[in-house]
Motif scaffolding. Structure first.
Motif, mmCIF file in Angstrom:
data_model
loop_
_atom_site.group_PDB
_atom_site.id
_atom_site.type_symbol
_atom_site.label_atom_id
_atom_site.label_comp_id
_atom_site.label_asym_id
_atom_site.label_seq_id
_atom_site.Cartn_x
_atom_site.Cartn_y
_atom_site.Cartn_z
ATOM 1 N N LEU A 45 0.825 -1.208 0.000
ATOM 2 C CA LEU A 45 0.000 0.000 0.000
ATOM 3 C C LEU A 45 0.861 1.261 0.000
ATOM 4 C CD1 LEU A 45 -2.878 1.143 0.174
ATOM 5 C CD2 LEU A 45 -2.618 1.109 2.662
ATOM 6 N N ALA A 46 1.958 1.248 0.752
ATOM 7 C CA ALA A 46 2.855 2.407 0.794
ATOM 8 C C ALA A 46 3.487 2.658 -0.576
ATOM 9 C CB ALA A 46 3.938 2.197 1.851
ATOM 10 N N ILE A 47 3.870 1.594 -1.274
ATOM 11 C CA ILE A 47 4.459 1.744 -2.604
ATOM 12 C C ILE A 47 3.441 2.311 -3.584
ATOM 13 C CG2 ILE A 47 5.398 0.471 -4.578
ATOM 14 C CD1 ILE A 47 6.727 -1.408 -2.538
ATOM 15 N N VAL A 48 2.214 1.791 -3.548
ATOM 16 C CA VAL A 48 1.168 2.273 -4.454
ATOM 17 C C VAL A 48 0.858 3.743 -4.171
ATOM 18 C CG1 VAL A 48 -1.270 2.035 -5.048
ATOM 19 C CG2 VAL A 48 0.167 0.014 -4.903
ATOM 20 N N LEU A 49 0.710 4.100 -2.905
ATOM 21 C CA LEU A 49 0.420 5.495 -2.555
ATOM 22 C C LEU A 49 1.557 6.433 -2.957
ATOM 23 C CD1 LEU A 49 -1.303 5.195 0.933
ATOM 24 C CD2 LEU A 49 -2.337 5.848 -1.238
ATOM 25 N N ALA A 50 2.794 6.002 -2.785
ATOM 26 C CA ALA A 50 3.927 6.839 -3.179
ATOM 27 C C ALA A 50 3.945 7.058 -4.691
ATOM 28 C CB ALA A 50 5.234 6.195 -2.720
ATOM 29 N N LEU A 51 3.644 6.017 -5.452
ATOM 30 C CA LEU A 51 3.616 6.165 -6.908
ATOM 31 C C LEU A 51 2.483 7.079 -7.356
ATOM 32 C CD1 LEU A 51 4.413 2.506 -8.019
ATOM 33 C CD2 LEU A 51 5.918 4.502 -8.153
ATOM 34 N N VAL A 52 1.316 6.958 -6.730
ATOM 35 C CA VAL A 52 0.181 7.825 -7.084
ATOM 36 C C VAL A 52 0.497 9.274 -6.748
ATOM 37 C CG1 VAL A 52 -2.201 8.377 -6.465
ATOM 38 C CG2 VAL A 52 -1.554 6.025 -6.950
ATOM 39 N N MET A 53 1.071 9.508 -5.571
ATOM 40 C CA MET A 53 1.393 10.882 -5.169
ATOM 41 C C MET A 53 2.473 11.491 -6.058
ATOM 42 S SD MET A 53 1.135 10.591 -1.051
ATOM 43 C CE MET A 53 1.528 12.293 -0.776
ATOM 44 N N ASN A 54 3.455 10.693 -6.472
ATOM 45 C CA ASN A 54 4.486 11.201 -7.375
ATOM 46 C C ASN A 54 3.910 11.532 -8.747
ATOM 47 O OD1 ASN A 54 6.588 11.164 -5.572
ATOM 48 N ND2 ASN A 54 7.259 9.112 -6.148
ATOM 49 N N LYS A 55 2.946 10.735 -9.205
ATOM 50 C CA LYS A 55 2.307 11.007 -10.492
ATOM 51 C C LYS A 55 1.511 12.304 -10.423
ATOM 52 C CE LYS A 55 -0.648 8.876 -13.980
ATOM 53 N NZ LYS A 55 -1.401 10.055 -14.290
ATOM 54 N N GLN A 56 0.783 12.519 -9.347
ATOM 55 C CA GLN A 56 0.007 13.747 -9.194
ATOM 56 C C GLN A 56 0.925 14.958 -9.104
ATOM 57 O OE1 GLN A 56 -2.450 13.127 -5.780
ATOM 58 N NE2 GLN A 56 -4.034 12.055 -6.932
ATOM 59 N N ARG A 57 2.044 14.818 -8.430
ATOM 60 C CA ARG A 57 2.980 15.930 -8.293
ATOM 61 C C ARG A 57 3.570 16.307 -9.646
ATOM 62 N NH1 ARG A 57 6.811 13.978 -4.583
ATOM 63 N NH2 ARG A 57 5.213 14.286 -3.012
ATOM 64 N N GLY A 58 3.753 15.336 -10.523
ATOM 65 C CA GLY A 58 4.319 15.604 -11.838
ATOM 66 C C GLY A 58 3.346 16.266 -12.793
ATOM 67 N N GLU A 59 2.053 16.114 -12.560
ATOM 68 C CA GLU A 59 1.047 16.685 -13.452
ATOM 69 C C GLU A 59 0.617 18.088 -13.049
ATOM 70 O OE1 GLU A 59 -2.137 13.886 -13.455
ATOM 71 O OE2 GLU A 59 -1.105 12.501 -14.776
ATOM 72 N N THR A 60 1.175 18.623 -11.999
ATOM 73 C CA THR A 60 0.780 19.949 -11.525
ATOM 74 C C THR A 60 1.273 21.010 -12.495
ATOM 75 O OG1 THR A 60 0.947 19.190 -9.251
ATOM 76 C CG2 THR A 60 0.924 21.552 -9.597
ATOM 77 N N LYS A 61 0.376 21.941 -12.844
ATOM 78 C CA LYS A 61 0.743 23.037 -13.736
ATOM 79 C C LYS A 61 0.946 24.293 -12.903
ATOM 80 C CE LYS A 61 -1.769 21.257 -17.675
ATOM 81 N NZ LYS A 61 -2.832 21.501 -18.649
ATOM 82 N N HIS A 62 1.985 25.016 -13.220
ATOM 83 C CA HIS A 62 2.278 26.265 -12.536
ATOM 84 C C HIS A 62 2.007 27.413 -13.503
ATOM 85 C CE1 HIS A 62 4.099 24.173 -9.170
ATOM 86 N NE2 HIS A 62 4.715 23.397 -10.054
ATOM 87 N N VAL A 63 1.163 28.325 -13.084
ATOM 88 C CA VAL A 63 0.805 29.466 -13.917
ATOM 89 C C VAL A 63 1.506 30.693 -13.357
ATOM 90 C CG1 VAL A 63 -1.081 30.917 -14.734
ATOM 91 C CG2 VAL A 63 -1.423 28.455 -14.458
ATOM 92 N N VAL A 64 2.215 31.390 -14.227
ATOM 93 C CA VAL A 64 2.907 32.615 -13.833
ATOM 94 C C VAL A 64 2.184 33.781 -14.500
ATOM 95 C CG1 VAL A 64 5.070 33.886 -13.904
ATOM 96 C CG2 VAL A 64 5.087 31.396 -13.635
ATOM 97 N N GLU A 65 1.728 34.694 -13.677
ATOM 98 C CA GLU A 65 1.030 35.863 -14.203
ATOM 99 C C GLU A 65 1.984 37.051 -14.139
ATOM 100 O OE1 GLU A 65 -2.730 38.607 -12.930
ATOM 101 O OE2 GLU A 65 -2.889 36.439 -12.655
#
Length: 71
Positions: A45-65
């Motif tokens: 479960l820890a491995i699966v959660l770490a992989l899911v959290m890393n995937k979500q962190r990689g898809e984050t978009k940063h908008v600079v205004e």
């Protein structure tokens, strides 16, 4: 809980579950095979959660205004 912790829990769980090592007197308090399978499940479960959290962190978009004064 990262991938490393999950792997450590998985390995320790498999050691207990498959009776590779037996600690004298431990069976009086807790069943080592049951503890091992619980640690295997928590490690997976820890491995699966770490992989899911890393995937979500990689898809984050940063908008600079940026605003400029063009007068």
């Amino acid at each position: 809980m990262g991938i490393g912790l999950g792997i450590v829990l998985l390995v320790i769980g498999l050691i207990f579950a498959l009776d590779v090592v037996s600690i004298p007197g431990m069976e009086d308090y807790v069943a080592s095979d049951t503890l091992g399978w619980i640690l295997v499940a928590v490690g997976a479960l820890a491995i699966v959660l770490a992989l899911v959290m890393n995937k979500q962190r990689g898809e984050t978009k940063h908008v600079v205004e940026e605003r400029r004064d063009v007068r």
